[in-house]
Design a protein around this motif. Structure first.
Motif, PDB file in Angstrom:
ATOM      1  N   TRP A  63       0.673  -1.261  -0.100  1.00  0.00           N
ATOM      2  CA  TRP A  63      -0.106   0.002  -0.068  1.00  0.00           C
ATOM      3  C   TRP A  63       0.833   1.322   0.060  1.00  0.00           C
ATOM      4  O   TRP A  63       0.478   2.147  -0.646  1.00  0.00           O
ATOM      5  CB  TRP A  63      -0.995  -0.092   1.331  1.00  0.00           C
ATOM      6  CG  TRP A  63      -1.646  -1.253   1.663  1.00  0.00           C
ATOM      7  CD1 TRP A  63      -2.272  -2.067   0.835  1.00  0.00           C
ATOM      8  CD2 TRP A  63      -1.719  -1.835   3.017  1.00  0.00           C
ATOM      9  NE1 TRP A  63      -2.532  -3.223   1.645  1.00  0.00           N
ATOM     10  CE2 TRP A  63      -2.761  -2.968   2.615  1.00  0.00           C
ATOM     11  CE3 TRP A  63      -1.268  -1.438   4.136  1.00  0.00           C
ATOM     12  CZ2 TRP A  63      -2.911  -3.758   3.806  1.00  0.00           C
ATOM     13  CZ3 TRP A  63      -1.759  -2.288   5.441  1.00  0.00           C
ATOM     14  CH2 TRP A  63      -2.336  -3.373   5.205  1.00  0.00           C
ATOM     15  N   GLU A  64       1.935   1.243   0.674  1.00  0.00           N
ATOM     16  CA  GLU A  64       2.864   2.461   0.823  1.00  0.00           C
ATOM     17  C   GLU A  64       3.774   2.712  -0.165  1.00  0.00           C
ATOM     18  O   GLU A  64       4.196   3.983  -0.488  1.00  0.00           O
ATOM     19  CB  GLU A  64       3.867   2.159   1.872  1.00  0.00           C
ATOM     20  CG  GLU A  64       3.312   1.841   3.486  1.00  0.00           C
ATOM     21  CD  GLU A  64       2.716   0.195   3.627  1.00  0.00           C
ATOM     22  OE1 GLU A  64       2.971  -0.444   2.710  1.00  0.00           O
ATOM     23  OE2 GLU A  64       2.605   0.224   4.875  1.00  0.00           O
ATOM     24  N   ASN A 110      -3.416 -15.048  -2.280  1.00  0.00           N
ATOM     25  CA  ASN A 110      -3.124 -15.029  -0.788  1.00  0.00           C
ATOM     26  C   ASN A 110      -3.779 -16.517  -0.272  1.00  0.00           C
ATOM     27  O   ASN A 110      -4.716 -16.891  -0.669  1.00  0.00           O
ATOM     28  CB  ASN A 110      -3.976 -14.076   0.109  1.00  0.00           C
ATOM     29  CG  ASN A 110      -3.965 -12.632  -0.260  1.00  0.00           C
ATOM     30  OD1 ASN A 110      -4.785 -11.892  -0.533  1.00  0.00           O
ATOM     31  ND2 ASN A 110      -2.649 -12.073  -0.263  1.00  0.00           N
ATOM     32  N   ARG A 138      -4.699 -18.607   2.607  1.00  0.00           N
ATOM     33  CA  ARG A 138      -5.401 -18.451   4.084  1.00  0.00           C
ATOM     34  C   ARG A 138      -6.063 -19.849   4.538  1.00  0.00           C
ATOM     35  O   ARG A 138      -6.479 -20.514   3.707  1.00  0.00           O
ATOM     36  CB  ARG A 138      -6.117 -17.185   4.156  1.00  0.00           C
ATOM     37  CG  ARG A 138      -5.452 -15.695   3.801  1.00  0.00           C
ATOM     38  CD  ARG A 138      -4.309 -15.548   4.802  1.00  0.00           C
ATOM     39  NE  ARG A 138      -3.633 -14.149   4.291  1.00  0.00           N
ATOM     40  CZ  ARG A 138      -2.781 -14.112   3.479  1.00  0.00           C
ATOM     41  NH1 ARG A 138      -2.065 -15.302   3.193  1.00  0.00           N
ATOM     42  NH2 ARG A 138      -2.102 -12.915   3.351  1.00  0.00           N
ATOM     43  N   PHE A 163      -9.648 -19.507   3.046  1.00  0.00           N
ATOM     44  CA  PHE A 163     -10.033 -19.130   1.716  1.00  0.00           C
ATOM     45  C   PHE A 163      -8.745 -18.862   0.925  1.00  0.00           C
ATOM     46  O   PHE A 163      -7.396 -18.853   1.457  1.00  0.00           O
ATOM     47  CB  PHE A 163     -10.706 -18.006   1.518  1.00  0.00           C
ATOM     48  CG  PHE A 163     -10.178 -16.609   2.271  1.00  0.00           C
ATOM     49  CD1 PHE A 163      -9.189 -15.737   1.586  1.00  0.00           C
ATOM     50  CD2 PHE A 163     -10.509 -16.394   3.688  1.00  0.00           C
ATOM     51  CE1 PHE A 163      -8.323 -14.783   2.507  1.00  0.00           C
ATOM     52  CE2 PHE A 163      -9.859 -15.201   4.197  1.00  0.00           C
ATOM     53  CZ  PHE A 163      -8.918 -14.538   3.480  1.00  0.00           C
ATOM     54  N   ARG A 219      -7.460 -16.004  -1.957  1.00  0.00           N
ATOM     55  CA  ARG A 219      -7.961 -14.844  -2.392  1.00  0.00           C
ATOM     56  C   ARG A 219      -6.911 -14.354  -3.731  1.00  0.00           C
ATOM     57  O   ARG A 219      -5.864 -14.248  -3.428  1.00  0.00           O
ATOM     58  CB  ARG A 219      -7.861 -13.720  -1.411  1.00  0.00           C
ATOM     59  CG  ARG A 219      -8.358 -12.418  -1.936  1.00  0.00           C
ATOM     60  CD  ARG A 219      -8.016 -11.329  -0.917  1.00  0.00           C
ATOM     61  NE  ARG A 219      -8.532 -11.141   0.304  1.00  0.00           N
ATOM     62  CZ  ARG A 219      -7.833 -11.322   1.459  1.00  0.00           C
ATOM     63  NH1 ARG A 219      -6.544 -11.184   1.459  1.00  0.00           N
ATOM     64  NH2 ARG A 219      -8.393 -11.271   2.656  1.00  0.00           N
ATOM     65  N   GLY A 234      -6.700  -2.414   9.199  1.00  0.00           N
ATOM     66  CA  GLY A 234      -5.671  -3.254   9.601  1.00  0.00           C
ATOM     67  C   GLY A 234      -5.483  -4.393   8.636  1.00  0.00           C
ATOM     68  O   GLY A 234      -4.779  -5.484   9.202  1.00  0.00           O
ATOM     69  N   SER A 235      -6.347  -4.460   7.761  1.00  0.00           N
ATOM     70  CA  SER A 235      -6.708  -5.804   7.015  1.00  0.00           C
ATOM     71  C   SER A 235      -7.223  -5.425   5.464  1.00  0.00           C
ATOM     72  O   SER A 235      -7.610  -4.229   5.441  1.00  0.00           O
ATOM     73  CB  SER A 235      -7.227  -6.635   7.608  1.00  0.00           C
ATOM     74  OG  SER A 235      -7.975  -7.721   6.838  1.00  0.00           O
ATOM     75  N   THR A 236      -7.080  -6.337   4.899  1.00  0.00           N
ATOM     76  CA  THR A 236      -7.792  -6.020   3.291  1.00  0.00           C
ATOM     77  C   THR A 236      -9.310  -6.210   3.589  1.00  0.00           C
ATOM     78  O   THR A 236      -9.959  -6.256   2.488  1.00  0.00           O
ATOM     79  CB  THR A 236      -7.055  -7.087   2.393  1.00  0.00           C
ATOM     80  OG1 THR A 236      -5.905  -7.450   2.917  1.00  0.00           O
ATOM     81  CG2 THR A 236      -6.777  -6.250   1.214  1.00  0.00           C
ATOM     82  N   ARG A 237      -9.783  -6.975   4.763  1.00  0.00           N
ATOM     83  CA  ARG A 237     -11.060  -7.097   4.923  1.00  0.00           C
ATOM     84  C   ARG A 237     -11.930  -5.785   5.145  1.00  0.00           C
ATOM     85  O   ARG A 237     -12.608  -5.500   5.901  1.00  0.00           O
ATOM     86  CB  ARG A 237     -11.318  -8.061   5.995  1.00  0.00           C
ATOM     87  CG  ARG A 237     -11.159  -9.316   5.415  1.00  0.00           C
ATOM     88  CD  ARG A 237     -10.881 -10.336   6.596  1.00  0.00           C
ATOM     89  NE  ARG A 237      -9.628 -10.195   7.507  1.00  0.00           N
ATOM     90  CZ  ARG A 237      -9.227 -10.971   8.430  1.00  0.00           C
ATOM     91  NH1 ARG A 237      -9.954 -11.660   8.898  1.00  0.00           N
ATOM     92  NH2 ARG A 237      -8.269 -10.271   9.090  1.00  0.00           N
TER      93      ARG A 237
HETATM   94  P1  M7G Z   1      -3.459  -9.421   3.868  1.00  0.00           P
HETATM   95  O1  M7G Z   1      -2.718 -10.311   3.472  1.00  0.00           O
HETATM   96  O2  M7G Z   1      -3.751  -8.229   2.757  1.00  0.00           O
HETATM   97  O3  M7G Z   1      -5.082  -9.876   4.297  1.00  0.00           O
HETATM   98  O4  M7G Z   1      -3.071  -8.583   5.056  1.00  0.00           O
HETATM   99  P2  M7G Z   1      -5.619 -10.929   5.272  1.00  0.00           P
HETATM  100  O5  M7G Z   1      -5.968 -10.363   6.396  1.00  0.00           O
HETATM  101  O6  M7G Z   1      -6.858 -11.620   4.654  1.00  0.00           O
HETATM  102  O7  M7G Z   1      -4.422 -11.967   5.714  1.00  0.00           O
HETATM  103  C1  M7G Z   1      -2.642  -9.282   6.132  1.00  0.00           C
HETATM  104  C2  M7G Z   1      -1.675  -8.504   7.028  1.00  0.00           C
HETATM  105  O8  M7G Z   1      -0.349  -8.330   6.241  1.00  0.00           O
HETATM  106  C3  M7G Z   1      -2.180  -6.813   7.179  1.00  0.00           C
HETATM  107  O9  M7G Z   1      -2.945  -6.887   8.287  1.00  0.00           O
HETATM  108  C4  M7G Z   1      -0.908  -6.182   7.340  1.00  0.00           C
HETATM  109  O10 M7G Z   1      -0.478  -6.380   8.789  1.00  0.00           O
HETATM  110  C5  M7G Z   1       0.109  -6.983   6.510  1.00  0.00           C
HETATM  111  N1  M7G Z   1       0.140  -6.267   5.157  1.00  0.00           N
HETATM  112  C6  M7G Z   1      -0.503  -6.653   3.858  1.00  0.00           C
HETATM  113  N2  M7G Z   1      -0.328  -5.843   3.002  1.00  0.00           N
HETATM  114  C7  M7G Z   1      -0.866  -6.135   1.547  1.00  0.00           C
HETATM  115  C8  M7G Z   1       0.449  -4.867   3.381  1.00  0.00           C
HETATM  116  C9  M7G Z   1       0.854  -3.594   2.882  1.00  0.00           C
HETATM  117  O11 M7G Z   1       0.975  -3.313   1.606  1.00  0.00           O
HETATM  118  N3  M7G Z   1       1.784  -2.952   3.523  1.00  0.00           N
HETATM  119  C10 M7G Z   1       1.975  -3.247   5.101  1.00  0.00           C
HETATM  120  N4  M7G Z   1       2.498  -2.430   5.873  1.00  0.00           N
HETATM  121  N5  M7G Z   1       1.435  -4.195   5.652  1.00  0.00           N
HETATM  122  C11 M7G Z   1       0.859  -5.063   4.748  1.00  0.00           C
END
Ligand code: M7G
Length: 206
Positions: free
Chosen positions: A70-71, A123, A125, A128, A130, A196-199
């Motif tokens: 994201w950053e 992903n 998980r 699931f 994703r 804090g998540s993609t959800r």
């Molecule tokens: P996820 O894998 O997108 O989804 O994020 P999920 O919750 O279904 O597993 C899981 C965690 O990974 C997030 O809560 C963050 O802590 C970390 N995370 C994921 N992404 C894509 C990023 C990112 O782009 N930047 C940062 N700083 N953390 C991320």
């Protein structure tokens, strides 16, 4: 003979955390960059298929120079289309991920000159799989970027920005061969970062 791709692409891997304290960017590993169809297949045939990855792993395939985060400056105004396959045993995730990668590198998710697609991600998980497509904008005006700079620039009208984004969603949905009552969802990365998540709450669905 090598068949060049329109863009160079970099494959990344997120390895599963071993303990609670593992930071996200310590788990994210750059694997390899390629620029031809032949190199793609060489890599594809030599890495573990998604179905064999451990839980909490990700593959990311992004345009060279864009980190799958994201950053990253090229992602921070953007978002992603995604779909969760909740019946993991019923889905051929290897085939779907291969088709998603081919759609990205073959530039069939968008009109090439739109340059809206940043990368694709899968992903693994517990509950699931994703698959997602990351876009440079959320199809809206980006505040503070000055005028004429709607939807991330390129002189697009807000309507055009939204239409490009929805077009990517429709092509992504077709790539995943989803039925009429299965929906891909779009959400902005800022929403993801805050929750804090993609959800995060979906902004658009197709
Ligand atoms: P996820 O894998 O997108 O989804 O994020 P999920 O919750 O279904 O597993 C899981 C965690 O990974 C997030 O809560 C963050 O802590 C970390 N995370 C994921 N992404 C894509 C990023 C990112 O782009 N930047 C940062 N700083 N953390 C991320």
């Amino acid at each position: 003979v090598k068949h060049p791709l329109s863009n160079k692409w970099t494959l990344w891997f997120t390895k599963p955390a071993s303990g609670k304290g593992d930071a996200w960017n310590e788990l994210l590993k750059e694997v390899i960059t390629f620029e031809s169809v032949e190199e793609f297949w060489g890599i594809y045939n030599n890495i573990a298929p998604v179905s064999e990855l451990a839980l909490k792993s990700d593959y990311h395939l992004f345009k060279e120079g864009v980190r799958p985060e994201w950053e990253d400056p090229q992602n921070k105004h953007g978002g992603k289309w995604s779909y969760q396959f909740k019946d993991k045993r019923a889905v051929n995730i290897d085939e779907l991920w291969m088709h998603t990668m081919l759609a990205a590198i073959g530039e069939t998710l968008e009109e090439e000159e739109d340059g809206e697609v940043m990368g694709v991600v899968v992903n693994v998980r517990k509950a699931f799989y994703r698959i997602g497509v990351w876009t440079r904008t959320t199809g809206r005006h980006i505040p503070g970027r000055g005028d004429g700079d709607v939807a991330g620039g390129k002189g697009r009208s807000p309507e055009k920005g939204k239409e490009i984004l929805m077009g990517i969603g429709r092509k992504f949905k077709a790539t995943l061969k989803l039925g009429a009552n299965e929906q891909v969802e779009f959400s902005g990365h800022t929403d993801s970062a805050h929750s804090g998540s993609t959800r995060a709450k979906a902004k658009f669905v197709v």
